[in-house]
Design a protein around this motif. Sequence first.
Motif, PDB file in Angstrom:
ATOM      1  N   ASN A 248       0.805  -1.225   0.000  1.00  0.00           N
ATOM      2  CA  ASN A 248       0.000   0.000   0.000  1.00  0.00           C
ATOM      3  C   ASN A 248       0.839   1.276   0.000  1.00  0.00           C
ATOM      4  O   ASN A 248       0.294   2.371   0.101  1.00  0.00           O
ATOM      5  CB  ASN A 248      -0.920   0.022   1.239  1.00  0.00           C
TER       6      ASN A 248
ATOM      7  N   THR B 173       5.570   5.938  -6.798  1.00  0.00           N
ATOM      8  CA  THR B 173       5.695   5.628  -8.222  1.00  0.00           C
ATOM      9  C   THR B 173       7.177   5.725  -8.595  1.00  0.00           C
ATOM     10  O   THR B 173       7.988   6.247  -7.821  1.00  0.00           O
ATOM     11  CB  THR B 173       4.922   6.626  -9.102  1.00  0.00           C
TER      12      THR B 173
ATOM     13  N   ASP C 292       2.461   4.499  -1.001  1.00  0.00           N
ATOM     14  CA  ASP C 292       2.092   5.432  -2.079  1.00  0.00           C
ATOM     15  C   ASP C 292       3.371   5.877  -2.792  1.00  0.00           C
ATOM     16  O   ASP C 292       4.018   6.832  -2.378  1.00  0.00           O
ATOM     17  CB  ASP C 292       1.350   6.629  -1.444  1.00  0.00           C
TER      18      ASP C 292
END
Length: 566
Positions: free
Chosen positions: A426, A430, A428
């Motif tokens: 989970n 990129t 967060d």
Amino acid sequence: MSDKSTGIEHGLTNYGDRDFSLYLRRSFARSMGYSNAMLKKPVVGIAYTPSGFNNCHRHFPELLDAVKRGVLAAGALPMEFPTISLGEVFLNPTSLKFRNLMSMDTEEMIRAQPMDAVVLMGGCDKTVPAQIMGAVSAGRPAVMLVGGPMMTGRHRGERLGACTDCRRFWAQYRAGKIDDKEINEIEGKLATTAGTCAVMGTASTMACLVEALGMILPGTAAIPAVHADRLRAAEATGALAVKLIGSKLTPDVIINRKSIENAFRVLLAIGGSTNAVIHLAAIAGRAGVPVSLARLNELSDSTPVLVNLKPVGNGYMEDLFAAGGMGALMREIKDLLHLDAMTVTGETLGERLAADAGGFVDRSIIAERKSPLEPQGGLVALFGNLAPQGAILKRSAADAKLFEFEGKAVVFTSLEDLAARIDDPNLDVTANDFLVLQNAGPHSASAMPEAGYLPIPKKLASKGVKDMVRVSDARMSGTAFGTVVLHVTPDSASGGPLGLVRNGDRIKLSVRERRIDLMVDEAELKRRADTVKPAAATPSRGYARLYAQEILGADQGCDFAFLKPR
Ligand code: FES
């Protein structure tokens, strides 16, 4: 019996009666079986660092025999003495924490014991800088013998060696491309001989730099640990130590502005380890030579990368030895070096390089100046509001596509936080984000471990992401690679701006402008600074307390303040 005494008469134990002191010392020395004739000879001490916790030094007993042979044949009495040893992967929290302790041990034992010259036997990462730092401070004639690199091994037909391949295979394992059985098989093949890591990691880099500094015999930095030439180098080093007795050419004379600059040039040309910036700053600091990261950038802009070894290239240290070694490399950049720098043999660097000119050079490993691997040096210092006193990026081991880049910070507040969350499905994150690690600098409880090579989060690694910008006040192993900004100074634990970064902040990296900036306004940073909790309490006792009280920043080589010359 004056202070000018040599051999075992030198520096007597104080019993208030010098004749008694000498009588007692001779008596106890004779208990070791030495004849009177031997005890009249000058003494060469040998700082000897084997350890059950140091795989890299496991061949030191054999090397010691060869050093002693050289000393004896040259007419002096060899006496080895132990100091602490630092086996890189066996120390908690990190070997750097103990480098200064080893340097103190080395310095004090050289000074306190009766020796006319000393051979420093080191190899694994922190041992070489620790011994040179100690020897510079001790100011007695000294020559170093490095242990030499490991040989490579094979895995399913592929050549491999510690420890760039350790990381490469581990990344494949994390990405699910290698199973448990194969990673276990690889584990047994990465480090198969005595010696230091087989690539241009920190140990190899420091071995090359001590040759550039003029503190070891020419041509000996890259000789493999298990090669017969290594034993011949040991014998010759023992003989040289005897020649050094009475010499004014002590390490504090050999290490000066010119030799330090030569070492930085070589560091850049070999695409060497980021850790060496810290160690060179510490060594220079002991000799009273200031090191400026701005000057590092000037040198980097005008020094090509010529050595094709992992982690920036393909080869291993045994290839550098076969290719012509450090002499061939330094001859290629000799117009960039201070050739009048003195070396431990009594020759200038220029004389040494001229003496060995004309030998074979393998151009696949040591490139010609006109066709470098990279036109500019492997390392670059960054400044900016995130690193007012500098940070380091190994651009030769980084992805140039990320050099001009802006992204969102994903912050880990400690090593524990990193370990707990980096693989959280989970998380967060990129591939365009900046991974930021705080509280891993020299002033933190973790004492600046090699944790700056943050792993790519599993959820991205499994999709093929191989590199991201990573920013921390930690260090990185010399065997690692990636777009990794390290040594951010001041560090988080000493109140540096890195500790003020919050999740979601924008960070801008510009290698072209030599900057790394936190895109948050001053007022907000001040507000955050006012809410920062005070640092953890100083440890109550022992070396941990001394470390916490005396440690300096990465820009000053992480030396202890009280060990700098006054
Ligand atoms: Fe000793 Fe790498 S672990 S040099």
